[in-house]
Write a protein that holds these residues in place. Structure first.
Motif, short mmCIF file in Angstrom:
data_model
loop_
_atom_site.label_atom_id
_atom_site.label_comp_id
_atom_site.label_asym_id
_atom_site.label_seq_id
_atom_site.Cartn_x
_atom_site.Cartn_y
_atom_site.Cartn_z
N SER A 1 95.82 0.45 5.48
CA SER A 1 94.93 1.34 4.73
C SER A 1 93.46 1.09 5.05
N ALA A 2 93.19 0.04 5.83
CA ALA A 2 91.80 -0.29 6.18
C ALA A 2 91.18 0.81 7.02
N GLN A 3 89.92 1.09 6.74
CA GLN A 3 89.17 2.08 7.51
C GLN A 3 87.95 1.38 8.12
N LEU A 4 87.98 1.19 9.44
CA LEU A 4 86.94 0.46 10.14
C LEU A 4 86.15 1.44 11.01
N THR A 5 84.84 1.42 10.83
CA THR A 5 83.96 2.31 11.57
C THR A 5 82.80 1.51 12.14
N VAL A 6 82.45 1.75 13.41
CA VAL A 6 81.41 0.98 14.07
C VAL A 6 80.24 1.91 14.41
N TYR A 7 79.03 1.44 14.09
CA TYR A 7 77.81 2.20 14.37
C TYR A 7 76.90 1.37 15.27
N ASN A 8 76.05 2.05 16.04
CA ASN A 8 75.03 1.33 16.80
C ASN A 8 73.80 1.12 15.93
N SER A 9 72.76 0.51 16.50
CA SER A 9 71.57 0.17 15.70
C SER A 9 70.84 1.40 15.19
N ALA A 10 71.11 2.57 15.78
CA ALA A 10 70.47 3.81 15.34
C ALA A 10 71.27 4.48 14.23
#
Length: 328
Positions: free
Chosen positions: A278-287
């Motif tokens: 059920s985990a929701q992992l999202t990756v963003y850059n520095s912007a």
């Protein structure tokens, strides 16, 4: 006979109603059984919260039972192989912990210290022996300020601090979460936990007695820098993380999110994954833009992206109240 049974039935209904009313008003855990024969048996166990903030302590991960650790610090014992019992906790004047505190506060100037920690070089073997498998995944520091003789502060964390001369967190970086439990002597002279709060403190080398932190460098944190508060509520105060780390994220609700910051040291693929489906992992850059993924979509329980050397990324973790994930 029918009249007697009827009276018993009425009494039973009234008693059940009374128990329900008491359970709501006492806010306690009730366990009871009713046996109707010649008499009525009502074994009742009442469990109350022993101190403020105890419910903030996570105890659902094997080896990371903070409450058990606090109980051991207060009143623990250890049974040797030969059957001899060693007193460990504060509530025995001649216990292991009291002896260590006395040695540090009554010793010569070069031996004086106001902390005792699980990462102590000289005491590591005893500490590893006295604290059982329910708490082996935890690190702790007891801080006993000189100006507060009847108060000790116990700091506990499941964060992996690193190995000798190789801290996982740069010195001075915030370590989160660290739980601070206040231990006080009551009017009868007994030590008890009175308050637990969640916060963070600066990464530091442990101040070993005799050698300090200049010769034997074991990663720890500075209890005097501890501050109450939550980190990871946004990218502005994201929790420090690193490649190779296993992290347990605690959200207040399954819809809340915690943010982690990750600075990559090489051009390489980075995978963030969890066994929690059920985990929701999202990756963003520095912007603040979602990065391109490889072999896993954003917002799922496994995300792979191409990291760039020296760049900082933010990992958003949601989908559960307790989520363990790895960065590799």
């Amino acid at each position: 006979m029918k009249r007697i049974k009827c009276v018993c039935a009425i009494c039973l209904v009234a008693l059940m109603a009374l128990l329900c009313f008491c359970t709501v008003n006492l806010k306690a855990a009730w366990h009871y059984s009713l046996v109707v024969s010649e008499s009525i048996e009502i074994p009742i166990e009442v469990k109350v919260m022993p101190w403020e903030g105890m419910d903030e302590l996570p105890n659902d991960i094997m080896g990371e039972d903070h409450e058990k650790l606090i109980e051991t610090i207060l009143s623990g014992t250890y049974t040797e192989a030969n059957g001899n019992v060693t007193e460990i906790g504060l509530n025995n004047p001649n216990s292991y912990i009291n002896t260590e505190i006395k040695n540090r506060t009554d010793g010569n100037a070069w031996f004086t210290s106001d902390t005792l920690g699980s990462m102590d070089f000289w005491e590591s073997s005893d500490i590893a022996k006295y604290f059982d498998t329910e708490t082996t995944g935890l690190e702790f520091v007891i801080w006993f300020p000189e100006d507060q003789p009847n108060v000790h502060y116990l700091f506990t964390t499941s964060v992996d601090l690193g190995e000798s001369n190789n801290p996982n967190f740069p010195i001075g970086e915030d370590i989160y979460p660290i739980y601070r439990t206040k231990l006080e002597q009551n009017a009868e002279g007994e030590w008890e936990a009175t308050e637990t709060k969640t916060g963070y403190a600066d990464s530091a080398y442990y101040d070993n007695p005799i050698t300090g932190s200049w010769l034997v460098k074991y990663p720890s944190f500075d209890p005097t820098t501890w501050e109450e508060g939550k980190l990871g509520t946004s990218t502005e105060n994201a929790v420090y993380s690193y490649v190779g780390q296993e992290v347990t994220c605690y959200n207040d609700t399954a819809t809340d999110a915690t943010y982690y910051k990750l600075t990559v040291s090489a051009n390489a693929n980075v995978t963030v994954s969890s066994q929690n489906t059920s985990a929701q992992l999202t990756v963003y850059n520095s912007a603040g833009t979602e990065v391109a993924t490889r072999g896993g979509a954003q917002g799922t329980n496994s995300v792979t992206f191409r990291g760039q050397n020296g760049q900082t990324y933010y990992i958003k973790v949601t989908g559960g109240e307790s989520i363990t994930f790895t960065i590799s």
